[in-house]
Design a protein around this motif. Structure first.
Motif, short mmCIF file in Angstrom:
data_model
loop_
_atom_site.label_atom_id
_atom_site.label_comp_id
_atom_site.label_asym_id
_atom_site.label_seq_id
_atom_site.Cartn_x
_atom_site.Cartn_y
_atom_site.Cartn_z
N TYR A 175 0.87 -1.18 0.00
CA TYR A 175 0.00 0.00 0.00
C TYR A 175 0.90 1.23 0.00
O TYR A 175 1.19 1.81 1.03
N TYR A 176 1.35 1.57 -1.20
CA TYR A 176 2.37 2.62 -1.33
C TYR A 176 1.88 3.99 -0.90
O TYR A 176 2.69 4.88 -0.65
N GLU A 177 0.56 4.19 -0.83
CA GLU A 177 0.06 5.48 -0.31
C GLU A 177 0.50 5.69 1.13
O GLU A 177 0.53 6.82 1.62
N PHE A 178 0.79 4.61 1.83
CA PHE A 178 1.22 4.72 3.22
C PHE A 178 2.71 4.44 3.36
O PHE A 178 3.42 5.18 4.04
N TYR A 193 -6.82 10.45 -3.07
CA TYR A 193 -5.58 11.23 -2.97
C TYR A 193 -5.71 12.14 -1.77
O TYR A 193 -6.57 13.04 -1.74
N ASN A 194 -4.93 11.92 -0.75
CA ASN A 194 -4.98 12.72 0.47
C ASN A 194 -3.65 12.60 1.20
O ASN A 194 -3.51 11.85 2.16
N PRO A 195 -2.66 13.37 0.72
CA PRO A 195 -1.30 13.22 1.27
C PRO A 195 -1.18 13.57 2.75
O PRO A 195 -0.22 13.17 3.38
N GLU A 196 -2.19 14.27 3.30
CA GLU A 196 -2.13 14.55 4.74
C GLU A 196 -2.23 13.27 5.54
O GLU A 196 -1.58 13.11 6.57
N VAL A 197 -3.08 12.36 5.05
CA VAL A 197 -3.27 11.09 5.76
C VAL A 197 -2.45 9.98 5.10
O VAL A 197 -1.81 9.17 5.78
N VAL A 204 7.34 7.88 -5.20
CA VAL A 204 7.61 6.50 -5.62
C VAL A 204 6.71 6.07 -6.77
O VAL A 204 7.07 5.23 -7.58
N LEU A 205 5.51 6.65 -6.80
CA LEU A 205 4.55 6.40 -7.89
C LEU A 205 3.92 7.74 -8.22
O LEU A 205 3.91 8.64 -7.39
N GLY A 206 3.36 7.86 -9.43
CA GLY A 206 2.57 9.06 -9.74
C GLY A 206 1.20 8.91 -9.10
O GLY A 206 0.53 7.91 -9.30
N TRP A 207 0.81 9.89 -8.30
CA TRP A 207 -0.47 9.80 -7.59
C TRP A 207 -1.56 10.57 -8.32
O TRP A 207 -1.25 11.55 -8.98
N PRO A 208 -2.82 10.22 -8.15
CA PRO A 208 -3.29 9.07 -7.39
C PRO A 208 -3.05 7.75 -8.14
O PRO A 208 -2.81 7.75 -9.35
N TYR A 209 -3.12 6.67 -7.38
CA TYR A 209 -3.03 5.32 -7.95
C TYR A 209 -4.23 5.13 -8.88
O TYR A 209 -5.36 5.43 -8.52
N VAL A 210 -3.95 4.68 -10.08
CA VAL A 210 -5.02 4.45 -11.06
C VAL A 210 -4.86 3.05 -11.63
O VAL A 210 -3.74 2.61 -11.91
N ILE A 243 -11.06 2.83 -3.39
CA ILE A 243 -11.54 3.42 -4.66
C ILE A 243 -12.51 4.58 -4.39
O ILE A 243 -13.47 4.43 -3.65
N VAL A 244 -12.24 5.72 -5.02
CA VAL A 244 -13.14 6.88 -4.90
C VAL A 244 -13.76 7.29 -6.23
O VAL A 244 -14.64 8.14 -6.26
N LYS A 245 -13.26 6.71 -7.33
CA LYS A 245 -13.77 7.15 -8.62
C LYS A 245 -13.75 6.00 -9.62
O LYS A 245 -12.78 5.22 -9.67
N ILE A 246 -14.82 5.94 -10.41
CA ILE A 246 -14.92 4.96 -11.49
C ILE A 246 -15.27 5.73 -12.75
O ILE A 246 -16.25 6.49 -12.78
N ARG A 247 -14.45 5.54 -13.77
CA ARG A 247 -14.69 6.26 -15.04
C ARG A 247 -14.83 5.25 -16.17
O ARG A 247 -13.98 4.35 -16.32
#
Ligand SMILES: Nc1nc2c(c(=O)[nH]1)N[C@H]1C(S)=C(S)[C@@H](COP(=O)(O)O)O[C@H]1N2
Ligand SMILES: [Mo]
Length: 314
Positions: free
Chosen positions: A76-79, A169-173, A181-187, A235-239
């Motif tokens: 979980y690279y966001e963390f 995408y919430n770099p505060e948390v 390390v990755l381009g955010w947000p994770y897609v 997941i917060v978005k589905i396109r």
């Protein structure tokens, strides 16, 4: 005789029972499947919020990985890029309330509350194999529902050929998002037929309970025939879209991580073999096994790729 409460059942006993129950349900599911009808079964989980949810089709009679291993060793690279640290860091994520934005080639775009999504999509349990691109594997009883059932309710247009998923995408948390390390947000993304395939799950829980944050709470994808990185978390978005979406891992290393990412022992990663996998468990890894093409789900999904050169479309 010792009366068994939820807290004093040995985890080994739960596993044995789980294997037994899932075998019984697998036979039932297989019978039902071949008849082309889906009937509710009996869940194997004896404790937890989702004890006794029905067992869904494709759930397999496999020895389940210890829950603590699955919850204690995550990607979980966001963390963090450290597989243990995310367990602690992800606790800071607030997963309620949660909503998912639906956009693109769809007749019913909007912002949907997860609670409403769950009212329309009752959960079931399925025991699936899961194989990480870094060559470890596990077997997890997921709690969730078929992704396709959910997507159909948004009425995709005839132009919807692909589906893209985006993580919060919430770099505060999500402190890992402060580094690149990755381009955010994770897609991540799937072809529409992969997304609609009945094996593909939207997952909200595991081992009879809600997902721990580090495993992708409150909503993640599980695509069992693909490498783990396709199974995007939080997941917060589905396109819905007509053309193939760019994905986070493909963008960062296109020669290493393709869009398809189907588990394939015949196609090595540029830096390592994919023919074997280390089985997560015990003191982290206990055994090795041969990796199966499509992670063992070839009978169900190989036809999706007929005529495609899988070493080119890796
Ligand atoms: N948003 C997001 N989703 C993600 C990841 C990530 O870093 N961020 N890691 C992926 C990878 S590489 C794998 S192997 C699986 C791991 O799932 P687990 O940690 O629940 O075992 O999640 C995938 N989903
Ligand atoms: Mo992974």
């Amino acid at each position: 005789m010792l009366i068994k409460t939820q807290s004093n059942i040995l985890s080994s006993e739960i596993t044995d029972k789980a294997v037994f129950e899932s075998r019984r349900e697998f036979i039932k599911a297989a019978t039902v499947l071949s008849a082309g009808i889906m009937l509710p079964g009996q869940g194997h989980a004896e404790t937890g919020k989702y004890a006794n949810v029905p067992v869904g089709p494709y759930s397999a009679k496999l020895q389940v990985t210890d829950r603590n291993d699955v919850a204690g060793y995550t990607n979980y690279y966001e963390f963090s890029t450290n597989k243990q640290d995310s367990t602690v860091l992800a606790k800071a994520l607030k997963t309620k309330p949660w909503s998912v934005e639906v956009v693109g080639e769809v007749e019913k775009p909007g912002v949907y509350n997860l609670e409403d999504i769950l009212k329309d999509n009752p959960v079931q349990e399925r025991i699936y194999r899961f194989r990480c691109v870094e060559a470890w594997s596990m077997v997890v009883p997921w709690i969730g529902f078929p992704l396709g059932d959910m997507l159909k309710r948004f009425n995709p247009t005839s132009k919807a050929k692909f589906v893209e998923f985006t993580t919060l995408y919430n770099p505060e948390v999500m402190v890992g998002q402060r580094s690149d390390v990755l381009g955010w947000p994770y897609v991540e993304g799937l072809r529409i037929d992969e997304a609609m395939h009945p094996l593909t799950m939207m997952v909200t829980g595991m081992y009879g309970d809600d997902l721990p944050n580090q495993n992708g709470a409150p909503l993640r994808l599980i695509v069992p025939w693909k490498y783990g990185f396709k199974s995007i978390k939080a997941i917060v978005k589905i396109r819905f879209l007509e053309t193939m979406p760019e994905t986070a891992w493909h963008r960062s290393a296109p020669n290493e991580y393709g869009f398809y990412a189907n588990v394939n022992p015949e196609v090595p990663h540029p830096r390592w073999s994919q023919s074997r996998e280390r089985v997560l468990g015990g003191s982290i890894f206990t055994a090795k096994r041969d990796t199966e093409k499509f992670n063992g789900y070839g009978a169900e999904v190989a036809a999706l790729y007929s005529g495609m050169d899988l070493s080119k479309y890796f």
